[in-house]
Design a protein around this motif. Structure first.
Motif, short mmCIF file in Angstrom:
data_model
loop_
_atom_site.label_atom_id
_atom_site.label_comp_id
_atom_site.label_asym_id
_atom_site.label_seq_id
_atom_site.Cartn_x
_atom_site.Cartn_y
_atom_site.Cartn_z
N ARG A 179 -18.05 -10.02 -6.37
CA ARG A 179 -16.63 -10.03 -6.71
C ARG A 179 -16.38 -10.48 -8.14
N HIS A 208 -14.20 -14.40 -7.42
CA HIS A 208 -13.56 -13.59 -6.39
C HIS A 208 -12.04 -13.53 -6.51
N PHE A 223 -13.06 -3.70 -3.77
CA PHE A 223 -12.43 -5.02 -3.86
C PHE A 223 -10.94 -4.84 -4.12
N GLU A 237 -14.68 -8.24 -10.98
CA GLU A 237 -13.46 -8.69 -11.67
C GLU A 237 -13.59 -8.53 -13.18
N LEU A 285 -8.81 -7.36 -6.04
CA LEU A 285 -9.07 -7.64 -7.46
C LEU A 285 -8.32 -6.69 -8.39
#
Length: 755
Positions: free
Chosen positions: A17, A551, A65, A21, A68
């Motif tokens: 994560r 995350h 994700f 990001e 994100l």
């Protein structure tokens, strides 16, 4: 992008994560510049394949994700801001972009998604149109009473440039229409044929003028001339493929609407076909691909659209793309070159990422000198499960490697030519210590990435965290970018975020230490200090994102802000949830150990030591802590992994002290729940469970969110409405225990009204 951490070395499936990001931030910057180069300056530096690769990687990461997704996500961007020099035009209906596909399997997936959304079975008829995707400049033509009153470029999708005078010079664009709807916006592509492009460049070169790199640039530059006489002298053409605002429908189908546009006098592409399903769509793709070189104009793929306009209306739109259309792009290129050296970069979260330094080679029209190597497994010739890739061939310094540029952001190495491997080439020894600080680099079980354990003592991590803190989606302090952060950190001026806000106090008096430095003067120094003071008031979601907690991306930060509303409430909740977070980690560790032991002993019996069993063991978690934890993980988009990372960050002594020092400088703006005027569910939290029979779950969620509701995945004391279909189980039971309002699907539809 110099100095920025590059996670293009890591496949999307191997990104954790934190790496995802950072990669999304890098992609946002790359794509924003590419959009400006392409749409505003008409001077793209990336090829279409490269741009598609960037966009595709961004989409894949966001799909993996979703929490994100950035506020400035390229997925939500269409084009770029209009150029100066033209009157701005606001489109009555936004000009959207298209989602992309690159593999045949994605076309079947597209069809399956459409069927799921519409609740259609494989036996139900569902037709599409397939047409060439013209590589030109998007244009919207507005007719009222049959007369052309305005022509506008796409711009950023909402606002474009008024190029009406120039559009009137294009022979394919009618000035008057007979039998057209009172209001008709025709949308299409301005392009230039290969023959006309060659003649234009010959003439430009003979006159000593600017030559164009390709027909698309020539068409865009010609349409956006401030002098219409120049546009008139350029051989531009126009294909109509769609429409915007209409006072009455053109037809009941996409194909019929295109036929109607042709009857009105517009050129439509003769290769457009109606297809009964994925097999016929791919057959048309192959035919167009085979004829590509003989068309006489540039195309870069095939566009598929649901033919039934009623179904298009039901499917609707995502933020920037229609659900009912897809662009199937043509493949990019491969090239071979020498891998000179493998270097390791260290990111904000300590991830060690290998980068291949290559002998420069041209791939798809762009010179490439770096490529991704993903991680240590990829270099060794195996995937995350240990299975061989590339036939088990490892990658070594000195190897002759194949570079591939489609489907990923930065070029990646696809294969190795063992026949050209130097005799002295040795297997690459991936470092087990951080190359920046010497701390141990640890690879946790289940993680594809090895990470530096140095934390705040690692200069690479410290600098990258500071860069993240001042990034556009975080504090976005004018005058304090990546270059300045590196400079100030090297000089010992800033070591953590709080130090940024101490700069005016420490160095502001007289500004001598700053204004006398290279690149700084009194005005620029004062401007920086003013910008720092201005950012001491910050929205809650930006502060949460700026902390750089693993995350926690922009979307998750926004979800947390909407849920807790204030900084104080968030901190109190995280502190309260700490004992439960420790218990959660203990439960996960116990279950993992039990599974490992079972596997080692060859036991096939079901593992009985469940997470709930561990939770229930003494010592009991205090009820406030457990309630706070369940509230946190119940937020839609906030899973246990993110929650553990968030609570742990606030519980670590050094990290918490750093956060508290920062907060002391700030005035944090409280978040407000979004309100949709007249909506009966605005601001309410809704949970869907069971089987929905009149709409798919995706359609139900989209409707709820469009009405200002928040859709959660679990029932808690914060839940306002549970929509329960047949087969509802534990969620309905819990909702009854909590006395949450429960509606069946008909009750929900009655509450929210028609679409």
């Amino acid at each position: 992008m110099t100095g920025q951490k590059d996670f293009s070395d890591t496949p999307v499936t191997d990104l954790d994560r934190a790496a995802a990001e950072e990669e999304l931030g890098r992609l946002a910057a790359l794509l924003a510049k590419a959009n400006e180069d392409y749409h505003t300056r008409d001077a793209p530096e990336l090829t279409d394949a490269d741009y598609d690769a960037l966009k595709r990687r961004n989409t894949r990461i966001e799909e993996r994700f979703p929490d994100l997704k950035r506020a400035d996500s390229p997925s939500d961007q269409v084009g770029a801001a209009p150029a100066e020099g033209f009157e701005k035009v606001t489109h009555s209906q936004r000009m959207m972009s298209l989602g992309n596909a690159f593999e045949d399997a994605e076309i079947a997936d597209f069809d399956a998604r459409i069927r799921r959304y519409l609740n259609l079975g494989p036996e139900d008829d569902l037709a599409y149109t397939a047409e060439p995707k013209i590589d030109g400049l998007s244009l919207s033509l507005r007719y009222e009473g049959g007369r052309l009153i305005r022509a506008a470029t796409r711009g950023d999708g909402t606002t474009g440039e008024n190029v009406t005078a120039n559009a009137r010079t294009i022979s394919d664009i009618p000035e008057k229409l007979t039998g057209a709807p009172e209001v008709l916006e025709v949308r299409g592509e301005v392009y230039m044929s290969h023959a006309d492009f060659a003649a234009l460049n010959e003439g430009q070169e003979a006159r000593g003028g600017k030559t164009f790199a390709n027909p698309r640039n020539a068409a865009a530059g010609s349409l956006r001339q401030l002098d219409p006489a120049i546009t008139r002298a350029r051989p531009l053409k126009f294909f109509a493929y769609g429409w915007g605002e209409l006072s009455e429908p053109l037809s009941a189908s996409q194909r019929g609407a295109l036929a109607r546009l042709a009857e009105l006098g517009f050129s439509t592409n003769p290769l457009t076909r109606r297809c009964a399903g994925p097999e016929e769509m791919l057959a048309q793709y192959r035919e167009i691909e085979e004829r590509r070189a003989t068309l006489g104009y540039d195309i870069d793929g095939v566009v598929y659209k649901v033919d039934d306009l009623g179904l298009q209306g039901r499917l609707g739109f995502r933020s920037t793309t229609p659900r009912w259309a897809l662009a199937h792009k043509f493949p990019a290129e491969l090239a071979w070159t020498r891998l000179e050296k493998i270097e390791i970069q260290v990111g904000r979260t300590g991830a060690l990422s290998p980068v291949a330094r290559l002998t420069p080679v041209t791939v798809g029209g762009v010179v490439v000198s770096n490529a991704t190597l993903h991680n240590e497994d990829y270099i060794a010739g195996r995937d995350a499960t240990g299975a061989p890739i590339r036939g088990g061939r490892d990658i070594r310094e000195g190897d002759w490697v194949q570079v591939y540029r489609a489907g990923d952001v930065i070029p990646k190495i696809a294969d190795v030519d063992l026949d050209k491997r130097p005799a002295e080439a040795a297997p690459y020894d991936f470092p087990t210590v951080c190359p920046r600080c010497g701390s141990e680099a640890i690879r946790e079980e289940g993680d594809a990435v090895r990470r530096c354990s140095g934390g705040l003592i690692c200069p690479a991590q410290a600098v990258e965290r500071l860069k993240h803190f001042v990034s556009r989606a975080a504090f976005d302090i004018e005058g304090l970018g990546a270059k300045q952060v590196e400079q100030f950190h090297t000089d010992g001026w800033i070591a953590e975020p709080a130090d940024i806000f101490a700069l005016p106090e420490r160095y502001g008096a007289g500004m001598q230490q700053l204004k006398n430095r290279e690149g700084w003067g009194e005005k620029s120094a004062q401007k920086l200090f003013d910008a720092i003071r201005e950012k001491q008031r910050i929205p809650l979601n930006r502060l949460i994102f700026a902390l750089g907690i693993r995350h926690v991306g922009e979307v998750a930060a926004a979800d947390l802000a909407r849920h807790y509303l204030s900084w104080g409430a968030l901190v109190e909740a995280l502190d309260t949830a700490r004992p439960a977070e420790r218990r959660h980690r203990a439960a996960e560790a116990a279950v993992t150990a039990e599974r490992r032991a079972a596997a080692e002993e060859g036991r096939r019996a079901e593992i009985t030591r469940t997470r709930e069993a561990v939770w229930a063991e003494p010592p009991e978690v205090p009820q406030p802590a457990r309630a706070a934890w369940e509230d946190l993980v119940g937020i839609d988009g906030i899973g246990a992994t993110l929650a553990v990372s968030l609570v742990s960050a606030f519980a670590q002594t050094e990290e918490r002290a750093s956060i508290d020092r920062l907060a002391a400088y700030l005035e944090v703006e409280e978040a407000q729940r979004p309100a949709t005027e007249g909506s009966p569910v605005a601001g309410k939290t809704v949970v869907f469970t069971g089987t929905l029979e009149k709409m798919t779950r995706a359609e139900a969620k989209a409707r709820a969110e469009a009405l200002g509701a928040k859709v959660s995945g679990s029932v808690s004391g914060k839940t306002d409405i549970l929509v329960a279909g047949p087969g509802a189980g534990s969620k309905e039971k819990k909702a009854r225990e909590l006395e949450v309002e429960i509606l069946d699907e008909d009750g929900w539809l009655s509450l929210i009204g028609p679409a």
